[in-house]
Design a protein around this motif. Sequence first.
Motif, PDB file in Angstrom:
ATOM      1  N   GLN A  33       1.058  -1.122  -0.067  1.00 16.49           N
ATOM      2  CA  GLN A  33       0.023  -0.056  -0.135  1.00 16.49           C
ATOM      3  C   GLN A  33       0.808   1.291   0.079  1.00 16.49           C
ATOM      4  OE1 GLN A  33      -2.551  -0.760   3.364  1.00 16.49           O
ATOM      5  NE2 GLN A  33      -3.956  -1.599   2.238  1.00 16.49           N
ATOM      6  N   GLN A  34       1.965   1.308   0.791  1.00 19.56           N
ATOM      7  CA  GLN A  34       2.871   2.628   0.989  1.00 19.56           C
ATOM      8  C   GLN A  34       3.339   2.738  -0.856  1.00 19.56           C
ATOM      9  OE1 GLN A  34       5.753   1.570   3.908  1.00 19.56           O
ATOM     10  NE2 GLN A  34       4.364   2.101   5.584  1.00 19.56           N
ATOM     11  N   GLN A  35       3.828   1.429  -1.091  1.00 18.82           N
ATOM     12  CA  GLN A  35       4.449   1.649  -2.782  1.00 18.82           C
ATOM     13  C   GLN A  35       3.719   2.304  -3.719  1.00 18.82           C
ATOM     14  OE1 GLN A  35       6.052  -2.266  -3.557  1.00 18.82           O
ATOM     15  NE2 GLN A  35       8.135  -1.596  -2.866  1.00 18.82           N
ATOM     16  N   VAL A  36       1.969   1.704  -3.391  1.00 22.62           N
ATOM     17  CA  VAL A  36       1.196   2.219  -4.517  1.00 22.62           C
ATOM     18  C   VAL A  36       0.906   3.786  -4.246  1.00 22.62           C
ATOM     19  CG1 VAL A  36      -1.384   2.220  -4.746  1.00 22.62           C
ATOM     20  CG2 VAL A  36      -0.209   0.076  -4.698  1.00 22.62           C
ATOM     21  N   ILE A  37       1.039   4.222  -2.826  1.00 28.57           N
ATOM     22  CA  ILE A  37       0.605   5.590  -2.670  1.00 28.57           C
ATOM     23  C   ILE A  37       1.986   6.434  -3.286  1.00 28.57           C
ATOM     24  CG2 ILE A  37       0.828   7.476  -0.584  1.00 28.57           C
ATOM     25  CD1 ILE A  37      -0.698   5.454   1.064  1.00 28.57           C
ATOM     26  N   GLN A  38       3.066   5.788  -2.959  1.00 29.23           N
ATOM     27  CA  GLN A  38       4.244   6.585  -3.537  1.00 29.23           C
ATOM     28  C   GLN A  38       4.315   6.627  -5.197  1.00 29.23           C
ATOM     29  OE1 GLN A  38       7.775   4.551  -1.992  1.00 29.23           O
ATOM     30  NE2 GLN A  38       7.800   5.591  -0.075  1.00 29.23           N
ATOM     31  N   HIS A  39       3.763   5.478  -5.659  1.00 27.75           N
ATOM     32  CA  HIS A  39       3.820   5.693  -7.243  1.00 27.75           C
ATOM     33  C   HIS A  39       2.621   6.649  -7.787  1.00 27.75           C
ATOM     34  CE1 HIS A  39       3.469   3.895 -11.196  1.00 27.75           C
ATOM     35  NE2 HIS A  39       2.232   3.669 -11.261  1.00 27.75           N
ATOM     36  N   GLN A  40       1.521   6.794  -6.970  1.00 26.83           N
ATOM     37  CA  GLN A  40       0.563   7.456  -7.288  1.00 26.83           C
ATOM     38  C   GLN A  40       1.078   9.096  -7.145  1.00 26.83           C
ATOM     39  OE1 GLN A  40      -2.689   6.486  -4.603  1.00 26.83           O
ATOM     40  NE2 GLN A  40      -3.660   5.147  -6.120  1.00 26.83           N
ATOM     41  N   ASP A  41       1.790   9.442  -6.130  1.00 31.18           N
ATOM     42  CA  ASP A  41       2.462  10.584  -5.896  1.00 31.18           C
ATOM     43  C   ASP A  41       3.516  10.958  -6.899  1.00 31.18           C
ATOM     44  OD1 ASP A  41       1.084  10.847  -3.644  1.00 31.18           O
ATOM     45  OD2 ASP A  41       2.820  10.377  -2.044  1.00 31.18           O
ATOM     46  N   LEU A  42       4.312  10.264  -7.279  1.00 28.04           N
ATOM     47  CA  LEU A  42       5.065  10.075  -8.520  1.00 28.04           C
ATOM     48  C   LEU A  42       4.396  10.498  -9.673  1.00 28.04           C
ATOM     49  CD1 LEU A  42       7.894   7.503  -7.692  1.00 28.04           C
ATOM     50  CD2 LEU A  42       8.142  10.053  -7.892  1.00 28.04           C
ATOM     51  N   MET A  43       3.221   9.727 -10.055  1.00 26.24           N
ATOM     52  CA  MET A  43       2.594  10.049 -11.218  1.00 26.24           C
ATOM     53  C   MET A  43       2.092  11.324 -11.296  1.00 26.24           C
ATOM     54  SD  MET A  43       3.111   7.442 -13.302  1.00 26.24           S
ATOM     55  CE  MET A  43       1.938   7.776 -14.511  1.00 26.24           C
ATOM     56  N   THR A  44       1.433  11.811 -10.172  1.00 25.82           N
ATOM     57  CA  THR A  44       0.916  12.987 -10.188  1.00 25.82           C
ATOM     58  C   THR A  44       1.795  14.008 -10.388  1.00 25.82           C
ATOM     59  OG1 THR A  44      -0.720  12.321  -8.483  1.00 25.82           O
ATOM     60  CG2 THR A  44      -0.423  14.636  -8.630  1.00 25.82           C
ATOM     61  N   ALA A  45       3.080  13.874  -9.719  1.00 22.50           N
ATOM     62  CA  ALA A  45       4.216  15.083  -9.947  1.00 22.50           C
ATOM     63  C   ALA A  45       4.503  14.827 -11.543  1.00 22.50           C
ATOM     64  CB  ALA A  45       5.437  14.686  -9.077  1.00 22.50           C
TER      65      ALA A  45
END
Length: 115
Positions: A33-45
């Motif tokens: 779940q933490q990796q999914v959140i980091q991935h989503q943050d990176l995609m947003t950036a």
Amino acid sequence: MSFSDVSMSTPGPSAPPEDLATFNPGVLLNLLQQQVIQHQDLMTAIQAQQQHQQVLMETFQIHLQNVAAAPNPAPALAPASIITVIANPTAKFPDPMAFTGKPSGVRAYIAEIES
């Protein structure tokens, strides 16, 4: 040594490793779940950066169109300089003074060549 002499102390494929005995699926789920959140943050950036680049490109294109559509400026008062391109330019220097062969003229001859 026969097959019956071999010790069977090593666990076979049916024995679970010790790490699996203490395995907690909740920990793995939390990490995923933490990796999914980091991935989503990176995609947003990345998407924000792409949008910013798109705005810059559009601004640059508008600027280029405005420059191309602008009337040519009035010629300057000074005549335009003409640049001539020579295919293989070589430096031309005047011939140095003739060396007379006297020891007293060596320094003057070398100084002239170096200059």
